[in-house]
Scaffold this motif. Structure first.
Motif, PDB file in Angstrom:
ATOM      1  N   ASP A  60      -2.507  -0.443  -8.561  1.00 55.10           N
ATOM      2  CA  ASP A  60      -3.219   0.570  -9.338  1.00 55.10           C
ATOM      3  C   ASP A  60      -2.492   0.880 -10.628  1.00 55.10           C
ATOM      4  O   ASP A  60      -3.099   1.032 -11.677  1.00 55.10           O
ATOM      5  N   ASN A  71       0.846  -1.177   0.000  1.00 56.61           N
ATOM      6  CA  ASN A  71       0.000   0.000   0.000  1.00 56.61           C
ATOM      7  C   ASN A  71       0.888   1.235   0.000  1.00 56.61           C
ATOM      8  O   ASN A  71       1.674   1.437   0.916  1.00 56.61           O
ATOM      9  N   ASN A  92      -2.692  -0.109  -3.745  1.00 54.32           N
ATOM     10  CA  ASN A  92      -3.837   0.394  -2.980  1.00 54.32           C
ATOM     11  C   ASN A  92      -4.230  -0.516  -1.829  1.00 54.32           C
ATOM     12  O   ASN A  92      -5.320  -0.415  -1.288  1.00 54.32           O
TER      13      ASN A  92
END
Lengths: 113, 359, 121
Positions: B316, B289, B310
């Motif tokens: 992403d 993340n 993400n």
């Protein structure tokens, strides 16, 4: 590795910010686009191995000025983003008018599934 | 003003290993302008990251291009490691460095061969590729693949190299260095080679900076820029200096790459001497993340990896800015005012890798 | 004269003979680690489907009901991820390559159980 700086700006300040950066003697490293929560453009610059990132959030409706008047070699990045993501970048020299890549789909990276 | 003609160059041309198209605007025999057209091998690998989980993408990343394969995988893995705060064991880092430098060696040898081929020196081309074959054999023995290694993993490397094999690599490289000296002296001293490369496509230091050139292209114009000096992987523990040349022409670029090959051999030797024992990888758990920029020095120059995660196992965005992409504007500038006969050599001296460029 | 720089190398090469392997007559040796093709010892397979889920190209298909495991050879990229995640370690990377072929080939392996006769499928 040296520090990475991330600075968020509004699309209207783009040219003035980049002007300042150019005058400081930075080299354009890359322009990256991410298509999550709007089009997120990141302009990366380098000076003595220090990475400076300028970030702005826009969408496919708003027109964005090209920085190719300041960094002439940005034209490839901008043409790519315009073609793959559909961000309306205006005034790129030279503008390939979505003919840089030979792809059958229009703005393939711009759609979220 | 002479007659203006437009000559289409590529996508199929004997000098091009990969398809790129240039529209050359000629005035008599002189190129006035070159307009590039890419996209013949655009595969949309950056978009594929939304369909493959972050561990599977290791294999996709290293298939972006055949020649820089290992460093693509390494760059991707490093960016995920940085996001997840994973510390790679020291032996893993050293093994990565050994493979990365061997990759540079094989890439430069391939390029030397292609250059010789471009100016019609066939026997020199064969000679360069004969040397390259030995590096490929080392790859096959240590990783299992001749071009695509599949050894780089998030958290380290998959395969270890035994100390006997390391010693063997050392002997092979020592032997190769002798032959390499002989072959490269032809590139440096031969009159016919000099005639084709000296003074062709001069890129001054200022021009190289203004056009954003990277890698050997920038270093041959006197810009001291080498991402390896930032000490990623094991480079921080090795002793080396970026190789530069002030010439700025094709000859200077050849010399820089030749010196880099010897430097690579030296770096591999240092690695073999300093490699510590211990684990080669750590187990990675959880999902990334965050976002991260990673810059590495590939054979062709600086590569930028931008990864945005993400918190799920699908990322992403992965964005790869490859060296050829940055060197294209410099190529277009050097093409101006050169003669048509020099175009193939000029295109080759940026060491174009179109698969990387288009991804 | 530096025109003859290459001559020494060329002379050496003449006396040495070819460096290449005369292919159909003699094959290049593969190494122990050479990634040729994926092999399976089907009797150990528990058809958990781990390899199918992890394969980056989706070349592998497993079927628990039919106790079959199949791989599309041309789709496989020889990354070895499946053999790494296999919980029973019944998948192995063999060092011989697959034979060239026209079109798609799906190699299917079926585990013989007591319920099913070996000829079925």
């Amino acid at each position: 590795m040296k520090e990475q700086i991330l600075k968020e700006i509004s699309p209207n300040d783009l040219l003035t910010e980049i002007m300042k950066i150019k005058n400081d003697g930075y080299r354009l490293v890359a322009i990256s686009c991410t298509n999550k929560n709007g089009m997120e453009l990141t302009y990366s610059f380098d000076k003595d191995y220090e990475l400076l990132n300028i970030r702005l959030i826009t969408d496919t409706e708003t027109e964005l000025p090209s920085i190719s008047i300041l960094y002439p070699y940005s034209f490839l990045y901008e043409n790519e983003i315009k073609e793959l993501f559909g961000v309306k970048i205006t005034g790129i020299i030279p503008d390939f008018n979505d003919n840089l890549y030979k792809i059958p789909v229009k703005t393939p990276f711009g759609v979220n599934e | 003003m002479g007659n203006r003609t437009i000559v289409p160059f590529g996508p199929q041309h004997p000098v091009l290993p990969e398809p790129i198209h240039l529209d050359l605007v000629l005035e008599d025999e002189t190129v006035v302008e070159a307009i590039p057209r890419i996209g013949y091998i655009h595969r949309g690998l950056e978009k594929l990251v939304e369909k493959r989980d972050y561990q599977q993408y290791c294999y996709v990343a290293e298939r972006i291009c055949g020649i820089c394969s290992f460093m693509h995988g390494m760059g991707y893995c490093m960016s995920i490691e940085r996001i997840m705060d994973v510390e790679v064991p020291e032996r893993g880092e050293f093994l990565r460095t050994i493979w990365a430098e061997l990759s540079r060696l094989h890439s430069h040898l391939l390029w030397l061969g292609l250059l010789a081929d471009a100016f019609g020196f066939e026997s020199l081309f064969m000679q360069s590729w004969k040397l390259r074959e030995q590096v490929l054999d080392i790859f096959e023995e240590t990783t299992g693949g001749r071009v695509i290694f599949s050894v780089c993993d998030i958290g380290g490397v998959r395969k270890d190299i035994s100390s006997e094999t390391l010693m063997k690599i050392r002997t092979v490289l020592t032997e190769m260095e002798k032959e390499l000296k002989e072959t490269t002296s032809v590139f440096i001293n031969d009159t016919t080679v000099k005639l084709r490369t000296k003074g062709v496509g001069v890129l001054t230091k200022q021009m190289a900076f203004d056009l954003g050139a990277v890698g050997p292209m920038a270093r041959a114009s006197g810009i001291e820029m080498d991402m390896r000096t930032q000490g990623y992987s094991a480079y921080g523990k090795l002793d080396f200096k970026p190789i530069t040349n002030d010439g700025g022409d094709c000859y200077a670029r050849t010399r820089v790459r030749i010196k880099e090959m010897f430097q690579s051999i030296d770096l591999i030797r240092q690695c073999i001497d300093k490699i510590p024992g211990g684990d080669i990888n750590v187990k990675v758990k959880g999902t990334p993340n965050g976002e991260q920029f990673i810059r590495l020095e590939q054979p062709r120059g600086e590569v930028v990896y931008y990864t945005k995660a993400n918190g799920t196992k699908f990322l992403d965005r992965v964005r790869v800015r490859t060296p050829t992409f940055a060197n294209l504007p410099a190529l277009l500038e050097t093409l101006k005012n050169c003669s048509l006969a020099d175009v193939p050599i000029l295109i080759l001296t940026i060491d174009p890798c179109i698969s990387c460029t288009e991804r | 004269m530096s025109v003859f720089k290459m001559s020494k190398t060329l002379l050496k090469n003449i006396f040495h003979g070819p460096y290449t392997v005369p292919y159909p007559v003699k094959k290049k040796e593969t190494y122990e680690r050479t990634r040729g093709k994926i092999g399976i010892s089907i009797d150990d397979c528990i058809f958990c489907g781990m390899c199918e889920r992890r394969c980056p190209t989706g070349a592998i298909q497993t079927d628990k009901a039919k106790t079959s495991w199949s791989i599309e050879r041309l789709k496989c990229i020889q990354c070895g991820y499946c053999s790494e995640v296999c919980p029973k370690k019944c998948l192995t990377m063999e060092n011989q390559y697959t034979a060239p072929s026209y079109g798609n080939v799906r190699d299917e392996y079926v585990k013989c159980t007591n319920i099913q006769s070996p000829g079925e499928s």
